[in-house]
Every structure is written in structure tokens, then in C-alpha cells.
Scaffold this motif. Sequence first.
Motif, PDB file in Angstrom:
ATOM      1  N   ASP A 173      15.903   6.114   9.536  1.00  0.00           N
ATOM      2  CA  ASP A 173      16.024   4.992  10.711  1.00  0.00           C
ATOM      3  C   ASP A 173      17.263   5.124  11.484  1.00  0.00           C
ATOM      4  N   LEU A 174      17.456   6.354  11.775  1.00  0.00           N
ATOM      5  CA  LEU A 174      18.585   6.637  12.765  1.00  0.00           C
ATOM      6  C   LEU A 174      18.142   7.620  13.863  1.00  0.00           C
ATOM      7  N   ARG A 175      18.770   7.468  15.146  1.00  0.00           N
ATOM      8  CA  ARG A 175      18.668   8.300  16.132  1.00  0.00           C
ATOM      9  C   ARG A 175      20.057   9.013  16.499  1.00  0.00           C
ATOM     10  N   LEU A 176      20.083  10.353  16.975  1.00  0.00           N
ATOM     11  CA  LEU A 176      21.060  11.022  17.190  1.00  0.00           C
ATOM     12  C   LEU A 176      21.812  10.377  18.463  1.00  0.00           C
ATOM     13  N   GLU A 177      21.129   9.802  19.520  1.00  0.00           N
ATOM     14  CA  GLU A 177      21.854   9.117  20.630  1.00  0.00           C
ATOM     15  C   GLU A 177      22.621   7.862  20.362  1.00  0.00           C
ATOM     16  N   ALA A 178      22.099   7.341  19.365  1.00  0.00           N
ATOM     17  CA  ALA A 178      22.483   5.922  18.902  1.00  0.00           C
ATOM     18  C   ALA A 178      23.743   6.107  18.011  1.00  0.00           C
ATOM     19  N   LEU A 179      24.074   7.041  17.461  1.00  0.00           N
ATOM     20  CA  LEU A 179      25.303   7.058  16.620  1.00  0.00           C
ATOM     21  C   LEU A 179      26.577   7.074  17.384  1.00  0.00           C
ATOM     22  N   GLU A 180      27.536   6.525  16.635  1.00  0.00           N
ATOM     23  CA  GLU A 180      28.979   6.222  17.338  1.00  0.00           C
ATOM     24  C   GLU A 180      29.504   7.583  17.749  1.00  0.00           C
ATOM     25  N   GLN A 181      29.446   8.689  16.946  1.00  0.00           N
ATOM     26  CA  GLN A 181      30.079  10.101  17.217  1.00  0.00           C
ATOM     27  C   GLN A 181      29.171  10.809  16.170  1.00  0.00           C
ATOM     28  N   SER A 182      29.083  12.275  16.934  1.00  0.00           N
ATOM     29  CA  SER A 182      28.512  13.300  15.965  1.00  0.00           C
ATOM     30  C   SER A 182      29.040  14.689  16.404  1.00  0.00           C
ATOM     31  N   TRP A 183      29.253  15.529  15.400  1.00  0.00           N
ATOM     32  CA  TRP A 183      29.711  16.805  15.683  1.00  0.00           C
ATOM     33  C   TRP A 183      28.557  17.881  15.360  1.00  0.00           C
ATOM     34  N   PHE A 184      28.686  19.106  15.862  1.00  0.00           N
ATOM     35  CA  PHE A 184      27.749  20.018  15.299  1.00  0.00           C
ATOM     36  C   PHE A 184      28.778  21.424  15.447  1.00  0.00           C
ATOM     37  N   TYR A 185      28.822  22.092  14.231  1.00  0.00           N
ATOM     38  CA  TYR A 185      29.673  23.241  14.403  1.00  0.00           C
ATOM     39  C   TYR A 185      28.836  24.580  14.376  1.00  0.00           C
ATOM     40  N   SER A 186      28.847  25.298  15.415  1.00  0.00           N
ATOM     41  CA  SER A 186      28.282  26.726  15.122  1.00  0.00           C
ATOM     42  C   SER A 186      28.730  27.854  15.965  1.00  0.00           C
ATOM     43  N   ASP A 187      28.390  29.097  15.665  1.00  0.00           N
ATOM     44  CA  ASP A 187      28.827  30.454  16.071  1.00  0.00           C
ATOM     45  C   ASP A 187      27.868  30.873  17.153  1.00  0.00           C
ATOM     46  N   SER A 188      26.627  30.365  17.334  1.00  0.00           N
ATOM     47  CA  SER A 188      25.679  30.956  18.012  1.00  0.00           C
ATOM     48  C   SER A 188      25.133  30.240  19.501  1.00  0.00           C
ATOM     49  N   ILE A 189      24.891  30.962  20.362  1.00  0.00           N
ATOM     50  CA  ILE A 189      24.374  30.503  21.574  1.00  0.00           C
ATOM     51  C   ILE A 189      23.007  30.155  21.320  1.00  0.00           C
TER      52      ILE A 189
END
Length: 225
Positions: A173-189
Amino acid sequence: MPISAFAMKLALFDLDHTLIPFDSGMAWTRFLMARGVLPADAESVYLGYCRQYVAGTLDIRELHRVSVAPLAGLGLAVLRQWAGEFEAAMAPQVPPAMRALVRRHQDAGHLCAIVTATTWLIAEPFGRLFGVADVIATPSLVVGDALDGAIDGDPCFGAHKLVHVSRWLAARDLRLEALEQSWFYSDSINDLPLLGAVSDPVAVCPDDRLRAQALQAGWPILERG
């Protein structure tokens, strides 16, 4: 929208060349070769497919088939046993600095997940090694009690990664755009769609194209020491 979403923070981590400094599929191939499950040329065959994949001449579904098809027909109980042995073999290769990064997010109370194009059979052992219960990976088609070799639905790759994450959050019952803060760690385009959807994208030892994007956008770049 649930009230908790206002205070929720999320940390997502790519696996290969991000949390770990190597290709998990190659590690799995070598693991199976050492046990006589795969032929002696399996490593060179897999590497050849990886080169085609990086060059953009091989579809990820074909790469998945190469990794999984040799195991088709084997029962899931056997595969899970091997996955447990694989986990033990990989434990010494997990970088302490990346364990600490994940732990910092967990200690801060952030919702954490590994998000990878790797098939779930290979990815889940790393989830356990990092203490991350939620692993969003490419689903393999299971027929009866065995893997078929095909992908079940869409791969967890490129734009589909964002779709998989959105579905995973929706189940909570969550939406990414509604979260207070979000991180994503990645190496790739290839992860640009999901990197662009979080509030705090972080490039980890990025490939040349992602490095250029991160520098242009002012995203932090994390180098592995």
C-alpha cells in the motif's frame, strides 16, 4: 494513501557490480562447474553471452535462458540446496563496506530491497548474506517442480525494474512518489529509469555512460575503496 507513507524511507540496491564487485551469474556458473554440474566450457560460453549482452546484441531473456536452462528438469529442492551451498561460498566475497552501507539504512529504519536483473535463484542467497529479506529479481518460469528456462513475465531489467518495484510497493500500500525519501544504488546506465524515479540516486563504480549522467545531474558517485 496510508499515513505511514509520509514518513517512510526506502533504500534500493542493485546487485552485480554494485553491492558485489563481480557478476553473480558468472560466480554461479563457476560454482556449478566445480561440482561437475556444468561442462568445462560453461564459463567461456557464459562469458561470450555476457559480451553480446553488454554490446546490446543479446536479449536478456536469452541470457537468462543460458543461466537457467542447464538446470531445467532438476527439482527445486535440489536447486535450493545448491543455492545454500552457493551462499556459503560467496560469503567471504561480500565487501564489508557494502554490508555496512546496507546496515546503515536498516539501522535508520528504512525499508530495504535488492533489485536485480539476476534470476531469483542466484539473487536470493545474496539477499540472505546482506540481511535483506526482500529481493526483487527476474522471475523464472516454474513448471511442476522444475525450472523451465524461460522468464515468468517481464525481466527485472531496465524500465521493467521500475515496474517490479512499483508492484512490490503497491503490495504494501505504498507508492514510490509518495515516500518521504528514496535511494537507489546502481552501477549501470540500464538502471536509469529507476535511478530517475527515486529522490536520491547514487552511482556506484558506474559504467562510463552512467558516470557521465551522474556528473551532469549532480548525483553522488560512490567508489569502492
